[in-house]
Design a protein around this motif. Structure first.
Motif, short mmCIF file in Angstrom:
data_model
loop_
_atom_site.label_atom_id
_atom_site.label_comp_id
_atom_site.label_asym_id
_atom_site.label_seq_id
_atom_site.Cartn_x
_atom_site.Cartn_y
_atom_site.Cartn_z
N ALA A 142 27.16 -5.81 -15.57
CA ALA A 142 27.58 -5.87 -16.80
C ALA A 142 28.99 -5.15 -16.67
N VAL A 143 29.04 -4.22 -16.02
CA VAL A 143 30.21 -3.45 -15.95
C VAL A 143 31.35 -4.28 -15.09
N MET A 144 30.80 -4.90 -13.86
CA MET A 144 31.58 -5.66 -13.12
C MET A 144 32.25 -6.94 -13.57
N GLN A 145 31.49 -7.52 -14.80
CA GLN A 145 31.86 -8.49 -15.53
C GLN A 145 33.25 -8.19 -16.37
N ASP A 146 33.27 -6.90 -16.91
CA ASP A 146 34.36 -6.23 -17.52
C ASP A 146 34.43 -7.22 -18.71
N THR A 271 39.57 -4.57 -8.48
CA THR A 271 39.78 -3.84 -9.63
C THR A 271 38.71 -2.67 -10.07
N LEU A 272 38.98 -1.98 -11.04
CA LEU A 272 38.21 -0.89 -11.51
C LEU A 272 36.96 -1.32 -11.83
N PRO A 273 36.76 -2.35 -12.70
CA PRO A 273 35.37 -2.92 -12.88
C PRO A 273 34.53 -3.19 -11.78
N LEU A 274 35.19 -3.79 -10.89
CA LEU A 274 34.49 -4.39 -9.57
C LEU A 274 34.02 -3.17 -8.99
N LEU A 275 34.87 -2.12 -8.73
CA LEU A 275 34.38 -0.94 -8.12
C LEU A 275 33.54 -0.27 -8.77
N ALA A 276 33.25 -0.22 -10.04
CA ALA A 276 32.23 0.61 -10.70
C ALA A 276 31.02 -0.17 -10.67
N GLY A 277 31.15 -1.42 -10.65
CA GLY A 277 29.90 -2.25 -10.69
C GLY A 277 29.13 -2.21 -9.34
#
Length: 295
Positions: A142-146, A271-277
């Motif tokens: 979910a986080v990676m999707q942004d 991206t930040l969402p990619l890294l966080a996911g």
């Protein structure tokens, strides 16, 4: 009094094969992008032809067709052929509709489901930590999707394909884990039969497409030799001989390897969402790795 310690070589062999599987599967998304002009089923067929040829070079596979026909019932043929076709075709199709990084993470969330279904199958109560890992992995997706921007209809199709690819992996891996007969000597025959089936389906439903570039051919051959050749064979050994509590953890490293590969190849922005996911999925991996089989 001397005691005979267990031979450590199988442990190191399983560890080495696990690393090989992660690296091979990690480059699959990038190879698919290089062969973007080839339909998913046709690319699956090309890859399985390469898998049949490369697995035939392994020791103990002489007379694979005769061995497979003699030793394996119809349901084994069905499971070992349909599993790779479905997982590869859905995965390749998903990559054509949705961003590669999200597709990889959704697809390779399947080890959590595999861990749960494996426990249920052998009538062992799943550990609470396994369910926690599943929720953590889904949170990473979910986080990676942004979700600041709603996914398009095509993206939803890609996510559905990624989920179906993951479920195909669950069914295939569970069968390998519980099936008692030797699979390795028959892999060339299974791969060849899968290639024929995939290409026949593509010819009947959409028509065969001649790959338009050398990179497409090279990607198809590389997919066959690597992820869907040596990768399938290595994964089969790991599933059948590895610790059933630890084996489902192995593919969790694939999204990280895939993300790094796609970023280095210029196919995905870091991206930040990619890294966080990716970090949340890796945390899910670490949490699941804390589960150990009882003595």
């Amino acid at each position: 009094m001397r005691t005979n310690a267990p031979n450590p070589s199988p442990v190191y062999r399983i560890a080495g094969l696990s690393v090989l599987v992660v690296l091979l599967w990690g480059v699959t998304a990038w190879l698919r992008m290089l062969a973007a002009d080839v339909p998913p089923l046709e690319l699956t067929g090309i890859a399985l032809i390469g898998a049949a040829v490369s697995s035939r070079m392994l020791p103990g596979t002489r007379g694979a067709l005769t061995f497979a026909l003699r030793e394996h019932p119809w349901y084994a043929w069905l499971a070992v052929i349909v599993g790779p076709i479905a997982s590869a075709a859905f995965y390749f199709a998903a990559l054509a509709y949705a961003p590669a990084a999200q597709v990889v993470v959704i697809t390779y969330s399947w080890p959590l489901l595999f861990a749960i279904t494996s426990d249920v199958y052998i009538r062992r109560r799943p550990m609470p930590l396994t369910f926690f890992s599943l929720c953590l992995g889904l949170a990473g997706v979910a986080v990676m999707q942004d979700w600041a921007t709603a996914p398009s209809f095509d993206a939803w199709l890609g996510y559905a394909g990624a989920l179906l690819a993951g479920l195909s992996w669950v069914g295939y891996s569970l069968f390998l884990q519980v099936y008692s007969r030797a699979i390795a000597p028959a892999y060339p025959a299974f791969f060849a039969a899968g290639a024929i089936l995939a290409l026949t389906l593509q010819a009947g439903f959409g028509g065969l497409v001649w790959p338009g570039s050398l990179s497409s051919w090279a990607a198809g051959v590389a997919l066959g030799i690597g992820p869907y050749g040596l990768g399938f064979v290595a994964w089969g050994y790991v599933v059948r001989h590895g610790n059933p509590r630890i084996v489902p953890v192995v593919p969790y490293a694939v999204p990280a390897v895939a993300a790094i590969t796609l970023v280095l190849a210029g196919r995905t922005q870091p991206t930040l969402p990619l890294l966080a996911g990716c970090m949340l999925v890796l945390l899910a991996c670490a949490a699941s790795a804390c589960v150990r089989a009882p003595r």
